[in-house]
Motif scaffolding. Structure first.
Motif, PDB file in Angstrom:
ATOM      1  N   VAL A   1      32.547  33.636  36.743  1.00 37.15           N
ATOM      2  CA  VAL A   1      33.460  33.997  37.488  1.00 37.15           C
ATOM      3  C   VAL A   1      34.828  33.043  37.368  1.00 37.15           C
ATOM      4  CG1 VAL A   1      33.846  34.077  40.045  1.00 37.15           C
ATOM      5  CG2 VAL A   1      31.424  34.777  38.936  1.00 37.15           C
ATOM      6  N   ARG A   2      35.892  33.773  37.154  1.00 37.80           N
ATOM      7  CA  ARG A   2      37.052  32.906  37.283  1.00 37.80           C
ATOM      8  C   ARG A   2      37.782  32.929  38.364  1.00 37.80           C
ATOM      9  NH1 ARG A   2      39.207  36.091  33.343  1.00 37.80           N
ATOM     10  NH2 ARG A   2      39.976  37.626  34.994  1.00 37.80           N
ATOM     11  N   GLU A   3      38.480  31.705  38.681  1.00 34.98           N
ATOM     12  CA  GLU A   3      38.978  31.409  39.916  1.00 34.98           C
ATOM     13  C   GLU A   3      40.340  32.138  40.013  1.00 34.98           C
ATOM     14  OE1 GLU A   3      40.157  27.369  41.098  1.00 34.98           O
ATOM     15  OE2 GLU A   3      39.430  27.887  43.207  1.00 34.98           O
TER      16      GLU A   3
ATOM     17  N   LYS B   1      44.270  33.546  43.891  1.00 32.40           N
ATOM     18  CA  LYS B   1      42.942  33.063  43.890  1.00 32.40           C
ATOM     19  C   LYS B   1      41.649  33.671  44.274  1.00 32.40           C
ATOM     20  CE  LYS B   1      41.448  28.535  45.642  1.00 32.40           C
ATOM     21  NZ  LYS B   1      41.817  27.127  46.267  1.00 32.40           N
ATOM     22  N   THR B   2      40.796  33.983  43.576  1.00 30.99           N
ATOM     23  CA  THR B   2      39.557  34.598  43.944  1.00 30.99           C
ATOM     24  C   THR B   2      38.768  33.371  44.685  1.00 30.99           C
ATOM     25  OG1 THR B   2      39.500  35.901  42.155  1.00 30.99           O
ATOM     26  CG2 THR B   2      37.436  35.485  43.438  1.00 30.99           C
ATOM     27  N   LEU B   3      38.217  33.834  45.805  1.00 26.81           N
ATOM     28  CA  LEU B   3      37.012  33.044  46.774  1.00 26.81           C
ATOM     29  C   LEU B   3      35.583  33.109  45.987  1.00 26.81           C
ATOM     30  CD1 LEU B   3      38.519  33.455  50.419  1.00 26.81           C
ATOM     31  CD2 LEU B   3      39.034  31.615  48.690  1.00 26.81           C
ATOM     32  N   PHE B   4      35.191  34.391  46.212  1.00 28.18           N
ATOM     33  CA  PHE B   4      33.744  34.826  45.425  1.00 28.18           C
ATOM     34  C   PHE B   4      34.011  36.166  45.251  1.00 28.18           C
ATOM     35  CE2 PHE B   4      33.718  35.566  49.884  1.00 28.18           C
ATOM     36  CZ  PHE B   4      32.987  36.781  50.072  1.00 28.18           C
ATOM     37  N   LEU B   5      32.879  36.565  44.468  1.00 22.46           N
ATOM     38  CA  LEU B   5      32.793  37.818  43.778  1.00 22.46           C
ATOM     39  C   LEU B   5      31.328  38.758  44.495  1.00 22.46           C
ATOM     40  CD1 LEU B   5      33.496  38.062  40.083  1.00 22.46           C
ATOM     41  CD2 LEU B   5      34.978  38.534  41.897  1.00 22.46           C
ATOM     42  N   ILE B   6      31.420  39.937  44.731  1.00 23.71           N
ATOM     43  CA  ILE B   6      30.148  40.646  44.887  1.00 23.71           C
ATOM     44  C   ILE B   6      30.049  41.626  43.825  1.00 23.71           C
ATOM     45  CG2 ILE B   6      28.743  42.283  46.414  1.00 23.71           C
ATOM     46  CD1 ILE B   6      29.324  39.731  47.860  1.00 23.71           C
TER      47      ILE B   6
ATOM     48  N   ASP C   1      30.111  30.661  38.459  1.00 21.95           N
ATOM     49  CA  ASP C   1      28.709  31.012  38.243  1.00 21.95           C
ATOM     50  C   ASP C   1      28.680  32.131  37.213  1.00 21.95           C
ATOM     51  OD1 ASP C   1      27.558  29.720  40.659  1.00 21.95           O
ATOM     52  OD2 ASP C   1      27.600  31.591  41.961  1.00 21.95           O
ATOM     53  N   VAL C   2      27.323  32.225  36.515  1.00 23.77           N
ATOM     54  CA  VAL C   2      27.422  32.833  35.367  1.00 23.77           C
ATOM     55  C   VAL C   2      26.869  34.532  36.013  1.00 23.77           C
ATOM     56  CG1 VAL C   2      25.625  33.436  33.486  1.00 23.77           C
ATOM     57  CG2 VAL C   2      26.268  30.945  34.104  1.00 23.77           C
ATOM     58  N   ALA C   3      27.707  35.497  35.409  1.00 24.78           N
ATOM     59  CA  ALA C   3      27.515  36.876  35.769  1.00 24.78           C
ATOM     60  C   ALA C   3      26.777  37.527  34.850  1.00 24.78           C
ATOM     61  CB  ALA C   3      28.864  37.395  36.007  1.00 24.78           C
TER      62      ALA C   3
ATOM     63  N   LYS D   1      33.445  43.361  43.497  1.00 23.37           N
ATOM     64  CA  LYS D   1      34.427  43.107  44.474  1.00 23.37           C
ATOM     65  C   LYS D   1      34.988  42.096  44.519  1.00 23.37           C
ATOM     66  CE  LYS D   1      34.715  45.368  49.059  1.00 23.37           C
ATOM     67  NZ  LYS D   1      33.931  45.564  50.423  1.00 23.37           N
ATOM     68  N   GLU D   2      36.308  41.952  44.348  1.00 23.05           N
ATOM     69  CA  GLU D   2      37.001  40.400  44.517  1.00 23.05           C
ATOM     70  C   GLU D   2      37.323  40.186  45.919  1.00 23.05           C
ATOM     71  OE1 GLU D   2      38.572  38.439  42.240  1.00 23.05           O
ATOM     72  OE2 GLU D   2      38.541  39.433  40.239  1.00 23.05           O
ATOM     73  N   HIS D   3      37.005  38.869  46.305  1.00 18.54           N
ATOM     74  CA  HIS D   3      37.363  38.470  47.965  1.00 18.54           C
ATOM     75  C   HIS D   3      38.267  37.498  47.642  1.00 18.54           C
ATOM     76  CE1 HIS D   3      34.054  40.567  50.334  1.00 18.54           C
ATOM     77  NE2 HIS D   3      33.585  40.787  48.983  1.00 18.54           N
ATOM     78  N   TRP D   4      39.529  37.606  48.111  1.00 16.43           N
ATOM     79  CA  TRP D   4      40.676  36.617  47.968  1.00 16.43           C
ATOM     80  C   TRP D   4      40.707  36.147  49.793  1.00 16.43           C
ATOM     81  CZ3 TRP D   4      41.948  41.741  46.286  1.00 16.43           C
ATOM     82  CH2 TRP D   4      41.926  41.956  44.911  1.00 16.43           C
TER      83      TRP D   4
END
Lengths: 155, 77
Positions: free
Chosen positions: A35-37, A43-48, A89-91, A124-127
């Motif tokens: 997961v790339r920032e 800037k991505t905070l986290f992904l679902i 994290d490893v996707a 789903k990208e969370h910014w």
């Protein structure tokens, strides 16, 4: 052994590699998607990640079968994670073994490109300022007939 | 009866992961048209369709018990 899996837990990379160990192999390539920032400065905070799990497993297996047809004596294992993933994290982990190294690199590249075409998994990208389901990262047109066409399915 | 599955932005738009409805005898295109109207789905025409976990064309006719899923452009990897 399950060579193609969707996992809700962190992926054990070595376990995926171990699945493709074979006496005929001269090389194993491993692709680790993380997961790339930053994407285009944002800037991505986290992904679902979400999957249509039963179909995703079938499509991963189809990709493996395509590889084993295109590159004789190859062996493939793929695990894709779902759920909430943080930066770094490893996707996804793809391991491919082949008798010679060039094929191992090529076949592994083929696997990740095919995942981005036919495997029903979405992120789903969370910014800081919002969230959005991401689609069509290949910037290809959507499939007008509702499915990937011949060349895309079998290439 | 048929089970229809929604994913990603379609799931958010419909507000459900799946619905049960009888659409047997209809083509995939007809089911899409019906659902787009029923749930005011803007992007259903850009989604692929899977019937029983295999990609299906717009002309495919749905049978009793088929599981239908709408697959928005994927973004795994």
């Amino acid at each position: 052994m399950n060579y193609y899996e969707i996992s809700k837990e962190p992926i054990d990379i070595q376990a995926i590699i171990d699945k493709v160990v074979q006496r005929d192999a001269g090389a194993i390539t491993t692709f680790i998607g993380t997961v790339r920032e930053l994407t285009k400065g944002k800037k991505t905070l986290f992904l679902i990640y979400e999957a249509y799990e039963s179909m995703a497993v079938k499509k991963l297996a189809q990709i493996g079968q395509e590889i084993e047809e295109k590159w004789p004596n190859s062996k493939v294992a793929i695990t894709h994670r779902v759920g909430k993933l943080d930066i770094t994290d490893v996707a996804v982990v793809i391991a491919v073994s082949t008798p010679h190294r060039a094929d191992a690199y090529e076949a592994n590249r083929y696997a990740i490109e095919r995942i981005k075409e036919i495997v029903p998994i979405w992120k789903k990208e969370h910014w800081e300022d919002g969230e959005e389901w991401i689609g069509d990262q290949l910037e290809k047109v959507s499939y007008p007939t509702g499915k990937p066409e011949g060349a895309d399915l079998h290439e | 009866m048929n089970k229809i599955l929604f994913f990603a932005h379609l799931k958010d738009a419909v507000g459900e992961e799946s619905i049960r409805i009888d659409v047997s005898g209809k083509t995939v295109a007809e089911v899409k048209e019906f659902l787009a109207k029923e749930y005011e789905l803007q992007k259903l025409d850009t989604a692929m369709t899977a019937v029983n976990e295999e990609f299906a064309g717009d002309e495919e006719v749905i049978e009793q018990g088929d599981e239908i899923a709408f697959i928005p452009p994927v973004s795994g990897g």
